[in-house]
Design a protein around this motif. Sequence first.
Motif, PDB file in Angstrom:
ATOM      1  N   LYS A 129       0.843  -1.122  -0.107  1.00  0.00           N
ATOM      2  CA  LYS A 129      -0.013  -0.014   0.110  1.00  0.00           C
ATOM      3  C   LYS A 129       0.967   1.145  -0.039  1.00  0.00           C
ATOM      4  O   LYS A 129       0.609   2.205  -0.712  1.00  0.00           O
ATOM      5  CB  LYS A 129      -0.685   0.092   1.262  1.00  0.00           C
ATOM      6  CG  LYS A 129      -2.214  -1.079   1.015  1.00  0.00           C
ATOM      7  CD  LYS A 129      -3.232  -0.590   0.120  1.00  0.00           C
ATOM      8  CE  LYS A 129      -4.224  -1.356   0.327  1.00  0.00           C
ATOM      9  NZ  LYS A 129      -4.269  -2.659   0.055  1.00  0.00           N
TER      10      LYS A 129
ATOM     11  N   ASN B 272     -12.397  -6.654  -5.542  1.00  0.00           N
ATOM     12  CA  ASN B 272     -11.357  -5.553  -5.703  1.00  0.00           C
ATOM     13  C   ASN B 272     -11.805  -4.241  -5.831  1.00  0.00           C
ATOM     14  O   ASN B 272     -12.557  -3.961  -6.799  1.00  0.00           O
ATOM     15  CB  ASN B 272      -9.982  -5.908  -6.670  1.00  0.00           C
ATOM     16  CG  ASN B 272      -9.101  -4.950  -6.369  1.00  0.00           C
ATOM     17  OD1 ASN B 272      -8.601  -4.126  -7.375  1.00  0.00           O
ATOM     18  ND2 ASN B 272      -8.442  -4.876  -5.288  1.00  0.00           N
TER      19      ASN B 272
ATOM     20  N   PHE C  59      -8.704  -1.791  -2.414  1.00  0.00           N
ATOM     21  CA  PHE C  59      -8.765  -2.631  -1.249  1.00  0.00           C
ATOM     22  C   PHE C  59      -9.557  -3.994  -1.760  1.00  0.00           C
ATOM     23  O   PHE C  59     -10.349  -3.977  -2.540  1.00  0.00           O
ATOM     24  CB  PHE C  59      -9.754  -2.047  -0.145  1.00  0.00           C
ATOM     25  CG  PHE C  59      -9.246  -0.789   0.234  1.00  0.00           C
ATOM     26  CD1 PHE C  59      -8.465  -0.608   1.349  1.00  0.00           C
ATOM     27  CD2 PHE C  59      -9.855   0.407  -0.518  1.00  0.00           C
ATOM     28  CE1 PHE C  59      -8.018   0.726   1.846  1.00  0.00           C
ATOM     29  CE2 PHE C  59      -9.240   1.810  -0.032  1.00  0.00           C
ATOM     30  CZ  PHE C  59      -8.411   1.727   1.076  1.00  0.00           C
TER      31      PHE C  59
ATOM     32  N   THR D  60     -11.587  -7.343  -0.606  1.00  0.00           N
ATOM     33  CA  THR D  60     -12.332  -8.024   0.450  1.00  0.00           C
ATOM     34  C   THR D  60     -13.075  -9.197  -0.025  1.00  0.00           C
ATOM     35  O   THR D  60     -12.763  -9.436  -1.092  1.00  0.00           O
ATOM     36  CB  THR D  60     -13.700  -7.012   0.729  1.00  0.00           C
ATOM     37  OG1 THR D  60     -14.468  -7.025  -0.087  1.00  0.00           O
ATOM     38  CG2 THR D  60     -13.251  -5.815   1.352  1.00  0.00           C
TER      39      THR D  60
ATOM     40  N   ILE E 288     -13.937   2.975   2.764  1.00  0.00           N
ATOM     41  CA  ILE E 288     -12.706   3.069   1.432  1.00  0.00           C
ATOM     42  C   ILE E 288     -12.368   4.635   1.236  1.00  0.00           C
ATOM     43  O   ILE E 288     -11.157   4.952   1.115  1.00  0.00           O
ATOM     44  CB  ILE E 288     -13.507   2.841   0.157  1.00  0.00           C
ATOM     45  CG1 ILE E 288     -13.423   1.036   0.445  1.00  0.00           C
ATOM     46  CG2 ILE E 288     -12.627   2.926  -1.096  1.00  0.00           C
ATOM     47  CD1 ILE E 288     -14.080   0.643  -0.798  1.00  0.00           C
TER      48      ILE E 288
ATOM     49  N   THR F 294     -10.486   5.977   4.497  1.00  0.00           N
ATOM     50  CA  THR F 294      -9.011   5.606   4.583  1.00  0.00           C
ATOM     51  C   THR F 294      -8.071   6.230   3.304  1.00  0.00           C
ATOM     52  O   THR F 294      -7.157   6.699   3.757  1.00  0.00           O
ATOM     53  CB  THR F 294      -9.231   4.098   4.454  1.00  0.00           C
ATOM     54  OG1 THR F 294     -10.074   3.383   5.374  1.00  0.00           O
ATOM     55  CG2 THR F 294      -7.563   3.555   4.377  1.00  0.00           C
TER      56      THR F 294
ATOM     57  N   THR G 213      -4.890 -10.624  -2.094  1.00  0.00           N
ATOM     58  CA  THR G 213      -4.687  -9.176  -1.659  1.00  0.00           C
ATOM     59  C   THR G 213      -3.414  -8.727  -2.539  1.00  0.00           C
ATOM     60  O   THR G 213      -3.392  -7.592  -3.030  1.00  0.00           O
ATOM     61  CB  THR G 213      -4.664  -9.034  -0.012  1.00  0.00           C
ATOM     62  OG1 THR G 213      -6.143  -9.521   0.059  1.00  0.00           O
ATOM     63  CG2 THR G 213      -4.812  -7.540  -0.097  1.00  0.00           C
TER      64      THR G 213
ATOM     65  N   THR H 228      -2.861  -5.953  -5.465  1.00  0.00           N
ATOM     66  CA  THR H 228      -2.145  -4.533  -5.174  1.00  0.00           C
ATOM     67  C   THR H 228      -1.061  -4.603  -6.118  1.00  0.00           C
ATOM     68  O   THR H 228      -0.776  -3.479  -6.625  1.00  0.00           O
ATOM     69  CB  THR H 228      -1.516  -4.579  -3.809  1.00  0.00           C
ATOM     70  OG1 THR H 228      -2.921  -4.682  -2.935  1.00  0.00           O
ATOM     71  CG2 THR H 228      -1.137  -3.175  -3.623  1.00  0.00           C
TER      72      THR H 228
END
Length: 436
Positions: free
Chosen positions: A112, A204, A219, A221, A234, A237, A400, A404
């Motif tokens: 991230k 995503n 993000f 989930t 979302i 953040t 995840t 990314t």
Amino acid sequence: MYQRQEIFNIIEFFTSQKLINFYTTLFENLDLSPLPDKVPSKYGPTGFSRHALFRAFIVMKCEKFAQVTEPKDFLENNLIIAKLCGFDILKPLPSYSVFQRFIKNLSNSYLKEIMKNQVNILKELGFIDNKFISVDATPVKANTKFNNPKSFSKNKFSKNNPPSSDKDCKLGVHTANNSINVKASEDNPNNSKKKYEFYWGYKNHVICDAISGLPIAEFTTTADVNEVSNLIEILATTNEWFSLEGSYIIADKGYDSKQNHDFIRNTLKGHAFIPLNKRGTKKKNLTSTGNVICDAGLVMHKDGKQYFDSYIKQKFCCPFRTSKDDSLCPCNHEKYFNGKKYRGCVKYITIGTDYRSSINRDSIFFKKIYSLRTESERYNSRWKNLNTEQAYVRNINSVTNLNTIGHICLLTVAIAAIKSGCVDKYKSLSGFRRTA
């Protein structure tokens, strides 16, 4: 015996110069400072460079490999690319299990931070800003036989029958153009049909700059998480490091709720461009003046209002409510013969007074801004073209991280293309690769 430089000169013959130039430029524009290169271990050797392993996964995305084991085979056949990644090619390259452990155990927080750095570089270059922000989610199918259309397993899409191959994935549903299960869309004037497909997997969620079509944040989930319940988290953040104050937030009706609209308006001081989602509401027949037409086809009369915090309930009553004539109701409705003082039907229309209800979604301005949402769909298409739509790993951490890395890959391509003078190729991985 060959000297080290002579070996490098020989292996360059096995890799095209364009490919070498492409990865050289790409890695030069990839900031890996947030990721510690070596992690000291008191139990044995330190192991391979994490920067080199990360670059290998960038190669995996650029080459559109689906499985984690494929980068090793590619690097062994293109040792100059392995050298550019940071590996010592005079020693054995990492085994398949090293790649699998790396992508599973690596904390996504490092990735991230790398992605934030790439976004901030594009922001400084003037290609990303916060004026028009588009939010969308795309499905990622888990690596399970239940997602195979040719699978005839019983109850394969039952919540009580989760796949044993991936215990992290959840059951989700998404619209699909070629699904077998078809459901008619009530609000489509062209009488076309929406098609829904169940799947086991993940989602995503991506925030994009709706002008440049580049991602800002993402993000992952499980597939059972609804978009409507996830939007505030979302946006909040992302707003901590990338200001969304005053932004035009664009999303489809899956994100429509009073809470989401109020957060955008009151907390972000922005504007929401989200169509209404009439969940579970029945469409009423109305006249041009807004009066309800009853089941018998008669225009009902207004009969007062009830006022609440964020909405008003307008009451409508039967036009013959005080009549004693039993023959006036054309359909002989049971409520007309209720034996009470005021007979006939009573209906209500809810009139919202909050920000969500005040938006004129039929205006040209709303439709123009909302049309920018297609950039999210175009970006999702480019991202899925990296072979990310289907997961070939079997845990949420690996999924995840691979998601990314896919976004970081496309951001890095954009930076490399812009700095190389190929501005027209900043959204095209294959296009920039050909010009390298």
